[in-house]
Design a protein around this motif. Sequence first.
Motif, PDB file in Angstrom:
ATOM      1  N   MET A   1     -12.866  85.621 -40.037  1.00 18.59           N
ATOM      2  CA  MET A   1     -12.390  87.016 -40.131  1.00 18.59           C
ATOM      3  C   MET A   1     -11.782  87.273 -41.547  1.00 18.59           C
ATOM      4  N   ALA A   2     -11.801  88.566 -42.094  1.00 14.94           N
ATOM      5  CA  ALA A   2     -11.335  88.710 -43.492  1.00 14.94           C
ATOM      6  C   ALA A   2      -9.697  88.600 -43.232  1.00 14.94           C
ATOM      7  N   VAL A   3      -9.166  88.468 -44.216  1.00 14.95           N
ATOM      8  CA  VAL A   3      -7.808  88.635 -44.302  1.00 14.95           C
ATOM      9  C   VAL A   3      -7.088  89.917 -44.291  1.00 14.95           C
ATOM     10  N   PRO A   4      -6.195  90.204 -43.340  1.00 10.87           N
ATOM     11  CA  PRO A   4      -5.823  91.713 -43.035  1.00 10.87           C
ATOM     12  C   PRO A   4      -5.152  92.107 -44.358  1.00 10.87           C
ATOM     13  N   ARG A   5      -5.209  93.573 -44.668  1.00  6.93           N
ATOM     14  CA  ARG A   5      -4.265  94.164 -45.543  1.00  6.93           C
ATOM     15  C   ARG A   5      -2.852  93.709 -45.537  1.00  6.93           C
ATOM     16  N   ILE A   6      -2.495  94.287 -44.344  1.00  2.00           N
ATOM     17  CA  ILE A   6      -1.021  93.960 -43.987  1.00  2.00           C
ATOM     18  C   ILE A   6      -0.988  93.336 -42.789  1.00  2.00           C
ATOM     19  N   ALA A   7      -0.153  92.147 -42.603  1.00  2.00           N
ATOM     20  CA  ALA A   7       0.056  91.451 -41.336  1.00  2.00           C
ATOM     21  C   ALA A   7       1.595  91.143 -41.209  1.00  2.00           C
ATOM     22  N   ILE A   8       2.067  91.774 -40.210  1.00  2.00           N
ATOM     23  CA  ILE A   8       3.518  91.607 -39.859  1.00  2.00           C
ATOM     24  C   ILE A   8       3.593  90.799 -38.408  1.00  2.00           C
ATOM     25  N   SER A   9       4.685  89.640 -38.606  1.00  2.00           N
ATOM     26  CA  SER A   9       4.712  89.032 -37.530  1.00  2.00           C
ATOM     27  C   SER A   9       6.268  88.836 -37.435  1.00  2.00           C
ATOM     28  N   GLY A  10       6.853  88.960 -36.128  1.00  2.00           N
ATOM     29  CA  GLY A  10       8.108  88.766 -35.831  1.00  2.00           C
ATOM     30  C   GLY A  10       9.185  89.308 -36.757  1.00  2.00           C
ATOM     31  N   LEU A  11       8.878  90.512 -36.963  1.00  2.00           N
ATOM     32  CA  LEU A  11       9.790  91.226 -37.993  1.00  2.00           C
ATOM     33  C   LEU A  11      11.221  91.848 -37.052  1.00  2.00           C
ATOM     34  N   ARG A  12      12.259  91.446 -37.561  1.00  2.00           N
ATOM     35  CA  ARG A  12      13.542  91.982 -36.739  1.00  2.00           C
ATOM     36  C   ARG A  12      14.351  92.533 -37.981  1.00  2.00           C
ATOM     37  N   LYS A  13      15.208  93.699 -37.510  1.00  2.00           N
ATOM     38  CA  LYS A  13      15.903  94.240 -38.230  1.00  2.00           C
ATOM     39  C   LYS A  13      17.214  94.927 -37.411  1.00  2.00           C
ATOM     40  N   SER A  14      18.460  94.451 -37.774  1.00  2.00           N
ATOM     41  CA  SER A  14      19.577  95.187 -36.896  1.00  2.00           C
ATOM     42  C   SER A  14      20.579  95.817 -37.788  1.00  2.00           C
ATOM     43  N   PHE A  15      21.043  96.838 -37.414  1.00  2.00           N
ATOM     44  CA  PHE A  15      22.169  97.182 -38.232  1.00  2.00           C
ATOM     45  C   PHE A  15      23.453  96.999 -37.083  1.00  2.00           C
ATOM     46  N   GLY A  16      24.257  96.167 -37.705  1.00  2.00           N
ATOM     47  CA  GLY A  16      25.506  95.875 -36.861  1.00  2.00           C
ATOM     48  C   GLY A  16      24.864  95.362 -35.230  1.00  2.00           C
ATOM     49  N   PRO A  17      25.479  95.840 -34.232  1.00  2.00           N
ATOM     50  CA  PRO A  17      25.012  95.431 -32.951  1.00  2.00           C
ATOM     51  C   PRO A  17      23.635  95.838 -32.573  1.00  2.00           C
ATOM     52  N   LYS A  18      23.112  97.090 -33.077  1.00  2.00           N
ATOM     53  CA  LYS A  18      21.879  97.685 -32.768  1.00  2.00           C
ATOM     54  C   LYS A  18      20.548  97.217 -33.337  1.00  2.00           C
ATOM     55  N   LYS A  19      19.716  96.735 -32.462  1.00  2.00           N
ATOM     56  CA  LYS A  19      18.566  96.101 -33.118  1.00  2.00           C
ATOM     57  C   LYS A  19      17.441  97.130 -33.186  1.00  2.00           C
ATOM     58  N   VAL A  20      17.248  97.396 -34.343  1.00  2.00           N
ATOM     59  CA  VAL A  20      16.235  98.711 -34.697  1.00  2.00           C
ATOM     60  C   VAL A  20      14.973  98.127 -34.644  1.00  2.00           C
ATOM     61  N   LEU A  21      14.484  96.920 -35.303  1.00  2.00           N
ATOM     62  CA  LEU A  21      13.273  96.515 -35.037  1.00  2.00           C
ATOM     63  C   LEU A  21      13.549  95.009 -34.363  1.00  2.00           C
ATOM     64  N   ASP A  22      12.850  94.807 -33.225  1.00  2.00           N
ATOM     65  CA  ASP A  22      13.078  93.769 -32.407  1.00  2.00           C
ATOM     66  C   ASP A  22      12.032  92.781 -32.282  1.00  2.00           C
ATOM     67  N   GLY A  23      11.389  92.150 -33.297  1.00  2.00           N
ATOM     68  CA  GLY A  23      10.027  91.377 -33.046  1.00  2.00           C
ATOM     69  C   GLY A  23       8.834  92.117 -33.154  1.00  2.00           C
ATOM     70  N   ILE A  24       8.563  92.775 -34.415  1.00  2.00           N
ATOM     71  CA  ILE A  24       7.308  93.567 -34.606  1.00  2.00           C
ATOM     72  C   ILE A  24       6.169  92.667 -35.148  1.00  2.00           C
ATOM     73  N   ASP A  25       5.186  92.637 -34.094  1.00  2.00           N
ATOM     74  CA  ASP A  25       3.807  92.059 -34.535  1.00  2.00           C
ATOM     75  C   ASP A  25       2.726  93.205 -34.765  1.00  2.00           C
TER      76      ASP A  25
END
Lengths: 257, 259
Positions: A1-25
Amino acid sequence: MAVPRIAISGLRKSFGPKKVLDGIDVEVAIGESLVVIGGSGSGKSVLLKCILGLMQPDSGSIRIDGEETVGLRRAERARVMRKFGMLFQGGALFDSLRVWENVAFGPIQSDRVPVDEAKQIALQKLGSVGLTPDVGELRPAELSGGMQKRVALARAIAREPEIIFFDEPTTGLDPIMSDVINDLIVQCVKQLGASTISITHDMASARKIGDRIAMLHEGKLIWQGPVAEIDRSGDAHVDQFIHGRAEGPIRMQVRKG
Amino acid sequence: MNIPLVTVLGRMTIAFLGLTGAVTTFATRSLLHCFEPPIYRRQIGRQMLEIGYYSLPVVGLTAIFTGMVLALQSYVGFSRFSAESAIPNVVVVSLTRELGPVLAGLMVAGRVGAAMAAELGTMRVTEQIDALTTLSTEPFKYLIAPRIVAAIVTMPMLVLVFDAIGILGGYLVGIYKLDFNEQSYLRNTIDFLEFMDVFSGLVKAAVFGFLIALMGCYHGYHSRGGAQGVGTATTNAVVSASILILTANYLITELFFAR
């Protein structure tokens, strides 16, 4: 399989206590258009900003053509940015510059294209979004919202990027202008063969420009699949969203994400 | 709830140290970008025009009235012990050492620092700064470095203009109101003027220019939350630049003239 242009895995981002991105694949193949839908404040913009490197994710991996971009140094980042074009929600045109200078900004400032040549590129790109050369001499503030979106689109495609992001491309436009912009997006993307990620809450737009749709809710992608299957997702959240019902499992956020 | 005084003091100290650190990091990063190519000469030129040329009216008016009032007030004081002949000297030394750089600095902080904060703040909230990054242009290089370079180079020139116009103001009051002899007024002005008087003023001007641009850019770059946020950024830029100018003025004076 070809390499995907964009591959995101396990992406997390919080602002203070608020989880805005909680494990994006999620993956975007070459030439594929992904549309991310989700309510206001569900973290759609944060996702794009993380991929663009405008925000630093807390953890996870973002690969562009197989190359890890999280934690890249500034100089390296600039090289990767060359692959990107971005259409901002409000257009984000530089109001101190004329329209053609806006479109030619990338070629002139970053790619060191001579000004005359860059102006030709700009006028040609303006033409491909349906604007005449005399519009190029105006200031962005003199244009209507729809025209500004067109100019912003022309600027986003001026360097013929491989990856284009659209941040709510039809927000604030009337239905006809929305459809014009959708058509232009589809046409430009096809011409460039670019991969795209669009974020929107306009379902008409999502169906038109997307190959695949992913729904972001409370920091997670709760559903993703081909556009044709969105009506048969079997997910109560997705159903509520695409039919725009006030009643359902989704509660609207009060605070900004 | 009763918060103990120590807690409040501690919080304030931490907030202050945090801010100092943030500003220092910002300043270092800005200065590094001033020397690292690409250097946007057109942006520097544009900012020099904005900071220097368009500030001339306000700086000129401030200067002429300052010079005039200085001559008038020194006359009131010095005539009491028949030391009128020292007036030209007092006028020129006060102007070149202190009033030129400080007053020009404060006027430019109000005019240019506010404009920088408002412009960068609007660019921030309308995502224009993010857009720069997506076009592979470093905002520190394209927006901030040119403003800082232009302010450092232009402020000394403005202060020279201030000095000249201020001295003219004092001269006019001296000749036409206080009945000085033209030639002796001019001779007293020039004879007592030392190189260090002017030079220290110009060094101050360069430092103040840096502070004005730094505060304008820092507050603008970090503004958030729409029109109100931009308004706050503008106010903070002017207030902090003014306070820093007055503080730095004392420190530089101490460096140059303290024995």
